[in-house]
Scaffold this motif. Structure first.
Motif, mmCIF file in Angstrom:
data_model
loop_
_atom_site.group_PDB
_atom_site.id
_atom_site.type_symbol
_atom_site.label_atom_id
_atom_site.label_comp_id
_atom_site.label_asym_id
_atom_site.label_seq_id
_atom_site.Cartn_x
_atom_site.Cartn_y
_atom_site.Cartn_z
ATOM 1 N N LYS A 152 0.807 -1.224 0.000
ATOM 2 C CA LYS A 152 0.000 0.000 0.000
ATOM 3 C C LYS A 152 0.841 1.276 0.000
ATOM 4 O O LYS A 152 0.383 2.345 -0.341
ATOM 5 N N LEU A 174 -3.587 -5.658 -5.211
ATOM 6 C CA LEU A 174 -4.124 -4.302 -5.449
ATOM 7 C C LEU A 174 -4.467 -4.056 -6.922
ATOM 8 O O LEU A 174 -4.348 -2.935 -7.422
ATOM 9 N N LEU A 188 -1.733 4.709 -5.823
ATOM 10 C CA LEU A 188 -2.518 3.931 -4.866
ATOM 11 C C LEU A 188 -3.330 4.810 -3.917
ATOM 12 O O LEU A 188 -4.267 4.350 -3.288
ATOM 13 N N HIS A 189 -2.905 6.067 -3.791
ATOM 14 C CA HIS A 189 -3.677 6.990 -2.944
ATOM 15 C C HIS A 189 -3.445 8.429 -3.416
ATOM 16 O O HIS A 189 -2.401 8.724 -4.024
#
Ligand code: CTP
Length: 432
Positions: A152, A174, A188-189
């Protein structure tokens, strides 16, 4: 490669450690591309696992305790079998240098592909806490963090696909494969580029080299970060590392075009090279000029402004000298075009490095034949006399020797002297 992974799997199994191949190696092999570096992540202590691998493979182990990573460099038996291993004396070094984090150490791998040296980078699964914009991440809990947690913290989904070394199974927690199939770069973010603006360079590098696109949200996050000037907050060393990585890629022109479109080049005071220039450098590199580890520097010369070679990139003293010399030479380029005398060409080109010569030959095609002649003929002309002869003529040793021998060399280059006898006669006339 497989042989190495089998050995690593056996070590992991024996020590009850879960080890995975992560990042570029998995991404590129799924795309059918060759990747030279191997990154391993373990659930547990990566540095300890590094030591275990060193026992098996030998070589030099560098430990980076701040990031709890290690990198093992060892020599292989022959270059045609990249991962045939030999045992060398184990040696351990410790590095606390933050700039050489796990993010940058892999740069070596491409160069190593040409030699018999191989590097395996080993990291511990971890979480990261960022200190502030554009700073290197402070590593949070290192031990006991799961693979999922580790993934993450990474840059893009396509870089989160892992290979379970023991089970020989791909793990895709993911949705990286979906983006790999759709040719998309996806963060991812939303804070990814803010936490680490080097990822802007990475996103464009992957897009250019793999022929991918930034998915719309990722694209707008990147553009927003660029607009806020986050790139310029990176240290000049980190920017340089990213630029070097880009210039080493085969698709460097495409990547630079993307950087131009995203406004990165302008922000850094760099320019987009004419399409023809890089093609010409590619061609000339293959032609005659000796290969060097700094071929990327020739391309760099094509994107910097000689008058002001970007304050956002760190340059070495030697590089700055080269840039300055080229800047000066730019003004005398037309005279070089008209010069015919070999000694005059020699005088102008002899203090330039191979990279500079290659750049001039590529940027000024009219001068190419002169430069080739200089490299292949003039530079190889040697005198039959030496300092010893000058001594015998009673000339006092000193800087004059160099000067006199140069004058003889110029005469020889211009075809005035053929034999040792003629060289001696010439020098006598010069001195007496
Ligand atoms: N990584 C990251 N953020 C960065 C740099 C690296 O999350 N700023 C992670 C990514 O998961 C990446 C892995 O670390 O895949 C290894 O990084 P690196 O070796 O630099 O790049 P690769 O992805 O292996 O790609 P390449 O070798 O083509 O540069």
């Amino acid at each position: 490669m497989e042989e190495t992974l089998d050995k690593i799997a056996a070590i992991a199994k024996k020590n009850n450690i879960k080890a995975y191949v992560v990042g570029g190696a998995v991404r590129d092999s799924l795309l059918g591309r060759k990747d030279f570096g191997v990154d391993i992540t373990v659930e547990g202590d990566g540095m300890a696992f590094g030591k275990m691998l060193q026992k098996e493979f030998g070589g030099l182990l560098c430990q980076h305790s701040k990031f709890k990573t290690a990198s093992l460099t060892f020599t292989t038996l022959c270059s045609s079998k990249p991962f045939a291993l030999c045992h060398s004396e184990p040696f351990i070094c410790h590095s606390e240098r933050s700039e050489e984090s796990q993010h940058t150490i892999h740069d070596k791998s491409r160069e190593e592909s040409l030699s018999n040296k191989k590097t395996i980078d080993i990291a511990s699964c971890r979480k990261e806490k960022y200190l502030g914009i554009a700073e290197l991440p402070e590593v949070g809990i290192c031990h006991g963090v799961s693979l999922q947690e580790d993934l993450k913290r990474r840059d893009f989904t396509i870089n989160t696909i892992v290979l379970d070394i023991e089970a020989k199974k791909i793990i895709d927690l993911l949705d990286g494969r979906k983006d790999l199939d759709s040719k998309l770069i996806r963060v991812l973010h939303p804070k990814s580029f803010v936490d680490d603006p080097t990822r802007i360079f990475r996103a464009l590098r992957f897009a250019g080299k793999l022929g991918f696109e930034l998915e719309p949200v990722t694209k707008s996050l990147a553009l927003d970060a660029i607009k806020k000037g986050l790139i310029k907050k990176l240290s000049p060393k980190r920017i340089r590392d990213q630029i070097v990585l880009i210039l080493k890629e085969y698709e460097r022109q495409k990547i630079l075009e993307l950087m131009h479109q995203f406004g990165v080049l302008t922000q850094l005071g760099l320019k987009l090279p004419e399409d023809k220039l890089f093609k010409s450098i590619d061609k000339n590199l293959k032609l005659a000029i000796r290969p060097s580890d700094h071929q990327w520097f020739v391309y760099l010369l094509g994107i910097i402004n000689f008058e002001n070679p970007s304050e956002f990139i760190v340059f070495t003293r030697l590089e700055l000298q080269k840039i300055e010399r080229l800047h000066k030479l730019e003004t005398s380029i037309t005279s070089l075009e008209t010069i015919k005398k070999p000694s005059e060409v020699y005088k102008l080109l002899n203090n330039l490095s191979n990279e500079e010569l290659l750049f001039i030959a590529s940027a000024y095609p009219k001068l190419k034949s002169k430069i080739l002649k200089f490299l292949k003929v003039y530079q190889k002309v040697k005198l039959n006399i030496s300092g010893k002869d000058l001594k015998q003529l009673g000339i006092k040793k000193g800087p004059l020797y160099k000067e006199l021998l140069s004058v003889v060399l110029y005469a020889k280059l211009d075809g005035k002297l053929q034999s040792r006898k003629e060289e001696l006669e010439f020098i006598k006339k010069e001195v007496l």
